[in-house]
Structure formats: C-alpha cells, structure tokens
Design an enzyme around this catalytic site. Structure first.
Site, PDB file in Angstrom:
ATOM      1  N   CYS A 226       0.830  -1.208   0.000  1.00 22.95           N
ATOM      2  CA  CYS A 226       0.000   0.000   0.000  1.00 22.95           C
ATOM      3  C   CYS A 226       0.857   1.248   0.000  1.00 22.95           C
ATOM      4  O   CYS A 226       1.811   1.346   0.768  1.00 22.95           O
ATOM      5  CB  CYS A 226      -0.862   0.041   1.254  1.00 22.95           C
ATOM      6  SG  CYS A 226      -2.297  -0.997   1.141  1.00 22.95           S
TER       7      CYS A 226
ATOM      8  N   HIS B  46      -3.351 -11.163   6.626  1.00 20.32           N
ATOM      9  CA  HIS B  46      -3.021  -9.974   7.434  1.00 20.32           C
ATOM     10  C   HIS B  46      -4.168  -9.398   8.246  1.00 20.32           C
ATOM     11  O   HIS B  46      -4.191  -8.206   8.545  1.00 20.32           O
ATOM     12  CB  HIS B  46      -2.395  -8.885   6.542  1.00 20.32           C
ATOM     13  CG  HIS B  46      -1.152  -9.362   5.856  1.00 20.32           C
ATOM     14  ND1 HIS B  46      -0.576  -8.723   4.786  1.00 20.32           N
ATOM     15  CD2 HIS B  46      -0.368 -10.444   6.095  1.00 20.32           C
ATOM     16  CE1 HIS B  46       0.494  -9.395   4.395  1.00 20.32           C
ATOM     17  NE2 HIS B  46       0.640 -10.450   5.174  1.00 20.32           N
TER      18      HIS B  46
ATOM     19  N   LEU C 216      11.341 -10.835   4.440  1.00 17.09           N
ATOM     20  CA  LEU C 216      12.775 -10.700   4.693  1.00 17.09           C
ATOM     21  C   LEU C 216      13.624 -11.572   3.775  1.00 17.09           C
ATOM     22  O   LEU C 216      14.545 -12.245   4.219  1.00 17.09           O
ATOM     23  CB  LEU C 216      13.086 -10.951   6.174  1.00 17.09           C
ATOM     24  CG  LEU C 216      12.591  -9.820   7.112  1.00 17.09           C
ATOM     25  CD1 LEU C 216      12.854 -10.171   8.568  1.00 17.09           C
ATOM     26  CD2 LEU C 216      13.240  -8.485   6.756  1.00 17.09           C
TER      27      LEU C 216
ATOM     28  N   TYR D 128      -7.273  -8.901   7.446  1.00 18.23           N
ATOM     29  CA  TYR D 128      -8.336  -8.176   6.745  1.00 18.23           C
ATOM     30  C   TYR D 128      -9.529  -9.130   6.554  1.00 18.23           C
ATOM     31  O   TYR D 128      -9.503 -10.257   7.045  1.00 18.23           O
ATOM     32  CB  TYR D 128      -7.797  -7.568   5.442  1.00 18.23           C
ATOM     33  CG  TYR D 128      -6.712  -6.548   5.751  1.00 18.23           C
ATOM     34  CD1 TYR D 128      -7.019  -5.382   6.456  1.00 18.23           C
ATOM     35  CD2 TYR D 128      -5.379  -6.780   5.435  1.00 18.23           C
ATOM     36  CE1 TYR D 128      -6.034  -4.463   6.801  1.00 18.23           C
ATOM     37  CE2 TYR D 128      -4.380  -5.864   5.780  1.00 18.23           C
ATOM     38  CZ  TYR D 128      -4.723  -4.703   6.465  1.00 18.23           C
ATOM     39  OH  TYR D 128      -3.752  -3.800   6.824  1.00 18.23           O
TER      40      TYR D 128
ATOM     41  N   ARG E 193      -3.547 -14.774  -1.404  1.00 13.26           N
ATOM     42  CA  ARG E 193      -2.569 -14.520  -0.337  1.00 13.26           C
ATOM     43  C   ARG E 193      -3.167 -14.948   0.993  1.00 13.26           C
ATOM     44  O   ARG E 193      -4.257 -14.512   1.367  1.00 13.26           O
ATOM     45  CB  ARG E 193      -2.153 -13.052  -0.279  1.00 13.26           C
ATOM     46  CG  ARG E 193      -1.174 -12.785   0.859  1.00 13.26           C
ATOM     47  CD  ARG E 193      -0.474 -11.437   0.779  1.00 13.26           C
ATOM     48  NE  ARG E 193       0.885 -11.605   0.301  1.00 13.26           N
ATOM     49  CZ  ARG E 193       1.878 -10.756   0.540  1.00 13.26           C
ATOM     50  NH1 ARG E 193       1.665  -9.651   1.212  1.00 13.26           N
ATOM     51  NH2 ARG E 193       3.086 -10.981   0.073  1.00 13.26           N
TER      52      ARG E 193
ATOM     53  N   GLN F 183      -3.862  -6.891  -6.351  1.00  8.79           N
ATOM     54  CA  GLN F 183      -4.431  -7.539  -5.172  1.00  8.79           C
ATOM     55  C   GLN F 183      -5.803  -6.922  -4.884  1.00  8.79           C
ATOM     56  O   GLN F 183      -5.916  -5.712  -4.642  1.00  8.79           O
ATOM     57  CB  GLN F 183      -3.517  -7.354  -3.960  1.00  8.79           C
ATOM     58  CG  GLN F 183      -3.991  -8.160  -2.759  1.00  8.79           C
ATOM     59  CD  GLN F 183      -3.140  -7.948  -1.519  1.00  8.79           C
ATOM     60  OE1 GLN F 183      -2.878  -6.810  -1.135  1.00  8.79           O
ATOM     61  NE2 GLN F 183      -2.714  -9.028  -0.884  1.00  8.79           N
TER      62      GLN F 183
ATOM     63  N   HIS G 130      -6.830 -11.023  -1.550  1.00  6.26           N
ATOM     64  CA  HIS G 130      -6.155 -10.762  -0.272  1.00  6.26           C
ATOM     65  C   HIS G 130      -6.883 -11.505   0.850  1.00  6.26           C
ATOM     66  O   HIS G 130      -7.904 -11.046   1.353  1.00  6.26           O
ATOM     67  CB  HIS G 130      -6.145  -9.261   0.009  1.00  6.26           C
ATOM     68  CG  HIS G 130      -5.174  -8.851   1.080  1.00  6.26           C
ATOM     69  ND1 HIS G 130      -4.525  -9.755   1.896  1.00  6.26           N
ATOM     70  CD2 HIS G 130      -4.723  -7.623   1.456  1.00  6.26           C
ATOM     71  CE1 HIS G 130      -3.723  -9.098   2.731  1.00  6.26           C
ATOM     72  NE2 HIS G 130      -3.825  -7.801   2.472  1.00  6.26           N
TER      73      HIS G 130
HETATM   74  C1  FNR Z   1       3.015  -4.162   2.939  1.00  2.00           C
HETATM   75  N1  FNR Z   1       2.445  -5.438   2.901  1.00  2.00           N
HETATM   76  C2  FNR Z   1       1.226  -5.623   2.278  1.00  2.00           C
HETATM   77  N2  FNR Z   1       0.704  -6.875   2.143  1.00  2.00           N
HETATM   78  C3  FNR Z   1      -0.416  -7.081   1.437  1.00  2.00           C
HETATM   79  O1  FNR Z   1      -0.867  -8.220   1.302  1.00  2.00           O
HETATM   80  N3  FNR Z   1      -1.066  -6.024   0.850  1.00  2.00           N
HETATM   81  C4  FNR Z   1      -0.621  -4.746   0.955  1.00  2.00           C
HETATM   82  O2  FNR Z   1      -1.169  -3.828   0.353  1.00  2.00           O
HETATM   83  C5  FNR Z   1       0.523  -4.516   1.754  1.00  2.00           C
HETATM   84  N4  FNR Z   1       0.998  -3.248   1.984  1.00  2.00           N
HETATM   85  C6  FNR Z   1       2.275  -3.053   2.493  1.00  2.00           C
HETATM   86  C7  FNR Z   1       2.836  -1.775   2.491  1.00  2.00           C
HETATM   87  C8  FNR Z   1       4.164  -1.594   2.892  1.00  2.00           C
HETATM   88  C9  FNR Z   1       4.769  -0.231   2.835  1.00  2.00           C
HETATM   89  C10 FNR Z   1       4.907  -2.708   3.354  1.00  2.00           C
HETATM   90  C11 FNR Z   1       6.342  -2.556   3.783  1.00  2.00           C
HETATM   91  C12 FNR Z   1       4.322  -3.958   3.407  1.00  2.00           C
HETATM   92  C13 FNR Z   1       3.260  -6.628   3.236  1.00  2.00           C
HETATM   93  C14 FNR Z   1       4.205  -6.974   2.074  1.00  2.00           C
HETATM   94  O3  FNR Z   1       3.497  -7.388   0.933  1.00  2.00           O
HETATM   95  C15 FNR Z   1       5.184  -8.098   2.487  1.00  2.00           C
HETATM   96  O4  FNR Z   1       4.445  -9.258   2.735  1.00  2.00           O
HETATM   97  C16 FNR Z   1       5.999  -7.722   3.716  1.00  2.00           C
HETATM   98  O5  FNR Z   1       6.555  -6.431   3.573  1.00  2.00           O
HETATM   99  C17 FNR Z   1       7.107  -8.725   3.992  1.00  2.00           C
HETATM  100  O6  FNR Z   1       8.029  -8.784   2.919  1.00  2.00           O
HETATM  101  P1  FNR Z   1       9.463  -8.002   2.991  1.00  2.00           P
HETATM  102  O7  FNR Z   1       9.180  -6.539   3.019  1.00  2.00           O
HETATM  103  O8  FNR Z   1      10.146  -8.469   4.245  1.00  2.00           O
HETATM  104  O9  FNR Z   1      10.162  -8.442   1.746  1.00  2.00           O
END
Ligand code: FNR
Length: 359
Positions: free
Chosen positions: A25, A184, A306, A186, A234, A104, A181
């Site tokens: 996002c 998380h 990560l 939601y 997801r 998504q 989605h």
């Molecule tokens: C996210 N994440 C996320 N997940 C998702 O399913 N929909 C979304 O819109 C978002 N938005 C979002 C915004 C920002 C700024 C971050 C940093 C993360 C989670 C993202 O998709 C991912 O699963 C996590 O960030 C973990 O992966 P990394 O960052 O460790 O590679």
C-alpha cells in the site's frame, strides 16, 4: 544459471523470472472527489521504476473492492470506471517492460478506516474521511479500533459480488493476474480464523463454515477471470496463536482445496489478525510455511518476508521451497534489485533499451 531467472508459466501467462514484487500500500490516492481511489503520478512512478528494474511480476497494492473496503481513505480502489482508466496507464507500462501486471483485490474488514501508516495508522472517523468498519463478528481488532458492525448474510453476499465486479474491472484495466487478499487480518482472514470469527451461522464455527466466505469470493472472481489468466490467493499461514487461531495445518488443508476452485498459486505470508503476538522474524522467516504447502500439496507457492539477498533468494528456489520469491521492502530500497541479482548470479533480465549502455 539460477532458477531465479527462469520463466514461470501459469495457465496462459509466462512470467519472465521469479523475482516478484508483493502488494505494498502506498496510501497515496485521493480520499475524496472524482478520482477517489484512482492511481496517480506517484503510483505510476513507483510501479514503473520496479518494472524498468527487471521485476518479473508486480502485484499492485491492496486495492479495495468498495469504499468501505479500504484500509485508509487514501487506498486504491477498483469499484468504478474512472479507476479502471487510471490503472491502464500502469498496466500498459508494465507490459511494455515485459513485467506481468497483477493486482491484489481486497476488503479491509475491521481494520478499515485508519490513517496512513506514516501518520500513525490510527482509526479515523468521518472528520478524517473515515467510516464505520464491518467484520464477521463485533470484535474490535485492538483497544484503538472501534467495534465493527457484524455483517448480515445479505451484506456478505453483496461483498462477494463486489469482488466479482472488481475482477471484471481489473481485467478491463489490463491486469494479467489477480490476487485475492486473504491475509493480514483483513476481511477474508477475519472469516477464516476462529479468533476473529465468532459467528454461529453458515459462515462461522466449523472449518467448512469459516472458509465458506473465502471460497465464495474465489469462485466469484474465478467466474469473471479468464481461463488463460492465473489467480493467486494470499494467505496468512498462521495467526501465531496456535490453536486459538488459523493454523499452518489449516493452511495446508485449505491449499489442498484451492486448486479445485481455480487458484493457481498461494502467496504465503503470516500474521496480522491478532495484535501483540510474538513473531520470530529473521531472514526468510516465513519461507518454511510456503515450503510446507509446496511439499504437502500440489499448489505452487511464492515465499515472502525478509528475502533480501540474491544468494538467499536463489537458494529458496533451488531447495524447492518456493516457485517464486516476493521482495517487498528490499524493492522499495532498490527498484533495480533484479538487475543487480542477475549480474551477481549470472542470469538475464530485461533491460530497457534506453539503459542498454549500462548492461
Ligand atoms: C506491505 N504489505 C502488504 N501486504 C499485502 O498483502 N497487501 C498490501 O497492500 C501490503 N501493503 C504493504 C505496504 C508496505 C509499505 C509494506 C512494507 C508492506 C506486506 C508486504 O506485501 C510483504 O508481505 C511484507 O513487507 C514482507 O516482505 P518483505 O518486506 O520483508 O520483503
């Protein structure tokens, strides 16, 4: 050559490599007016940079199927034709770089109507462009959040139809892949988990009842989404609550059922449904959940969380733990991660003609 740079074909779509960008996002859409929820210059620049950087597939951030389904008033949405038109600019550019455009589709449920994360992410009311959230059960996410309205069965059916209409619009906007989605904390995750779903009707209680809404959404989206285009889901593989929540065993069971409903890949994340849980984060900490699904079901998976290093990403694929890797924050830091990784590991990615002298 590392499998990181081998193409991946799902239905009629071939993704040029396995370095993918997960939905993130940006909270950068207009909160009101005619272009509410429509992507603008920021979104274009953000996604275009990662496409020019060689990313094989980009999942555009959580995009709400209705105004009430937004996490914040600044989220993207796909409930009207103005939004569809604005997305076309992004999908056209991604396709021009050989990047597969994905989106998504989301509903934020009880975690809707909050401020942008960099403003603290607190719930906002009508004077902050907010609204009253809805959920399977009248249980607040935490002490900051309001108690959501419990959805009636009729309202549940309406939301399924909103997902269907969103899928139709996503197709018109030029997306090649849709992702539902279900993670998380939601709305869909709220239905799946016994922690957030206390319903006693057909949508709560047993595993079959808690998965009913998710499967109705999947079926509705699949009916709209063409047979030659892949559909992802997801999931949060665990609420990190052991038996009080959705568990890894539930995820494996669910993953084994999803192919019959037309899901082509499971995007395996975790958490987000319960505040204050202890999550043992570290490099690749969610990969074992993806690997378990891949080993115990026929479902292809993508790992996320990560993954930052080229060698680490290549090893996840070489070990058979995932079919593709998502890099989130690392791609925020380095839009050309795929180009760098290809140099390091000896692979090929698309380099824009304009940058040919950098090759
Ligand atoms: C996210 N994440 C996320 N997940 C998702 O399913 N929909 C979304 O819109 C978002 N938005 C979002 C915004 C920002 C700024 C971050 C940093 C993360 C989670 C993202 O998709 C991912 O699963 C996590 O960030 C973990 O992966 P990394 O960052 O460790 O590679």
């Amino acid at each position: 050559m590392s499998t990181l740079f081998e193409p991946c074909t799902l239905r009629g779509v071939t993704v040029p490599n396995r370095v993918w960008m997960p939905p993130m996002c940006q909270y950068s859409a207009a909160p009101e007016g005619p272009s509410t929820g429509a992507p603008g210059d920021w979104h274009f620049a953000h996604y275009a940079a990662r496409a020019a950087g060689g990313t094989g597939l980009i999942v555009v951030e959580a995009t709400a199927v209705s105004p009430e389904g937004r996490i914040s008033p600044y989220d993207l949405g796909i409930w009207n034709d103005t939004q569809v038109e604005a997305f076309r600019r992004i999908t056209r550019f991604l396709a021009s770089q050989g990047t597969v455009p994905a989106i998504q589709l989301a509903h934020a449920g009880r975690k809707a109507s909050t401020d942008r994360t960099w403003k603290g992410g607190a719930p906002v009311g009508p004077d902050g462009h907010g609204w009253q959230p809805v959920a399977p059960s009248p249980l607040a996410f935490d002490e900051r959040h309001p108690v959501p309205d419990e959805l009636t069965v009729e309202q549940i059916h309406e939301i399924v139809e909103q997902f269907r209409a969103a899928a139709r619009r996503a197709l018109a906007a030029g997306f090649e892949v849709a992702e539902i989605h279900g993670a998380h904390g939601y709305l869909i995750n709220e239905f799946l988990s016994p922690y957030s779903n206390h319903r006693t009707d057909a949508y709560g209680g047993s595993y079959e009842n808690r998965t009913r809404f998710a499967l109705e959404v999947v079926d509705a989206v699949r009916e709209e989404w063409p047979d030659d285009k892949p559909l992802f889901f997801r999931v949060s593989a665990t609420d990190w609550l052991e038996e009080a929540g959705w568990t890894p065993d539930d995820t494996v069971r669910f993953a084994s059922e999803l192919p019959a409903h037309g899901i082509d890949l499971l995007d395996v994340s975790t958490g987000g449904n319960a505040p204050g849980v202890r999550i043992p984060t570290g490099p690749g900490y969610q990969v074992p959940f993806a690997a378990r699904v891949r080993n115990e079901t026929p479902m292809p998976v993508a790992a996320v969380g990560l993954i930052t290093d080229a060698g680490q990403a290549a090893k996840i694929l070489a070990n058979g733990e995932a079919d593709a890797v998502f890099l989130g924050r690392e791609l925020l830091r380095n839009p050309s991660w795929a180009l760098h990784a290809a140099r390091e590991l000896g692979g090929e990615v698309h380099i824009p003609d304009q940058y040919h002298r950098s090759a």
